[in-house]
Design a protein around this motif. Structure first.
Motif, mmCIF file in Angstrom:
data_model
loop_
_atom_site.group_PDB
_atom_site.id
_atom_site.type_symbol
_atom_site.label_atom_id
_atom_site.label_comp_id
_atom_site.label_asym_id
_atom_site.label_seq_id
_atom_site.Cartn_x
_atom_site.Cartn_y
_atom_site.Cartn_z
ATOM 1 N N ILE A 186 0.843 -1.198 0.000
ATOM 2 C CA ILE A 186 0.000 0.000 0.000
ATOM 3 C C ILE A 186 0.877 1.247 0.000
ATOM 4 O O ILE A 186 0.680 2.173 -0.801
ATOM 5 C CB ILE A 186 -0.943 0.016 1.224
ATOM 6 N N ALA A 207 1.273 3.888 -3.089
ATOM 7 C CA ALA A 207 0.715 5.224 -2.834
ATOM 8 C C ALA A 207 1.787 6.293 -2.973
ATOM 9 O O ALA A 207 1.544 7.353 -3.572
ATOM 10 C CB ALA A 207 0.081 5.277 -1.446
ATOM 11 N N SER A 243 -2.355 0.788 -5.224
ATOM 12 C CA SER A 243 -2.398 1.032 -3.786
ATOM 13 C C SER A 243 -3.790 0.765 -3.229
ATOM 14 O O SER A 243 -3.946 0.134 -2.184
ATOM 15 C CB SER A 243 -1.976 2.467 -3.482
ATOM 16 N N SER A 287 -4.434 -2.913 -3.191
ATOM 17 C CA SER A 287 -3.643 -3.491 -2.102
ATOM 18 C C SER A 287 -4.329 -3.241 -0.762
ATOM 19 O O SER A 287 -4.340 -4.118 0.112
ATOM 20 C CB SER A 287 -2.233 -2.884 -2.076
ATOM 21 N N LEU A 288 -4.906 -2.059 -0.601
ATOM 22 C CA LEU A 288 -5.646 -1.741 0.619
ATOM 23 C C LEU A 288 -6.852 -2.669 0.770
ATOM 24 O O LEU A 288 -7.095 -3.211 1.848
ATOM 25 C CB LEU A 288 -6.097 -0.279 0.602
ATOM 26 N N SER A 329 -0.799 2.265 7.258
ATOM 27 C CA SER A 329 -0.515 2.603 5.855
ATOM 28 C C SER A 329 -0.538 4.112 5.631
ATOM 29 O O SER A 329 0.314 4.654 4.927
ATOM 30 C CB SER A 329 -1.485 1.881 4.916
ATOM 31 N N THR A 371 2.863 6.154 4.762
ATOM 32 C CA THR A 371 2.858 6.870 3.482
ATOM 33 C C THR A 371 3.298 8.315 3.694
ATOM 34 O O THR A 371 4.032 8.882 2.878
ATOM 35 C CB THR A 371 1.466 6.801 2.821
#
Length: 129
Positions: free
Chosen positions: A16, A20, A69, A72-73, A89, A93
């Protein structure tokens, strides 16, 4: 949480964060390269501004990374608690964006932002305990 599940969750969070951050940096770079959309709109109209954005390889790559991203989340949320995945996350990030902005976009990241990044890392460490 067993160690196998812990590693899997860490890998999901890493995916993630990496996607991102790549998306944020690519989109920011694209918009700097494209320039002022108001000026483009004034010269070429709304469709000219839209075309300038949508024909940018960096912009399209950034959107693709942001989509990765997001998926993936979704995958991570189907395997772990949102109370861990969401804050970890998002905060990591924030940290990776500071590093990437400094390295790739040559932004001035001041001491206050680095200090905030340290506090974020401490907070994430507390989440994982």
């Amino acid at each position: 949480m067993n160690s196998h599940l812990g590693l899997a969750v860490a890998a999901m969070i890493a995916c993630i964060v990496v996607f991102a951050t790549a998306g944020d940096v690519l989109i920011a770079s694209a918009m700097r390269q494209i320039g002022d959309l108001d000026k483009i709109k004034a010269q070429s109209g709304l469709w000219g501004a839209i075309k300038a954005v949508l024909t940018s390889v960096r912009f399209v790559g950034g959107v693709f990374c942001m989509a990765l991203s997001f998926f993936s989340l979704l995958f991570a949320l189907s395997h772990a608690d949102v109370s861990l995945i969401g804050p970890a996350s998002a905060s990591l990030t924030f940290v990776t964006n500071a590093f990437a902005a400094k390295i790739f976009l040559k932004e001035n990241v001041d001491r206050r932002r680095w200090l905030a990044a340290v506090f974020v890392c401490v907070g994430v460490a507390l989440l994982t305990r």
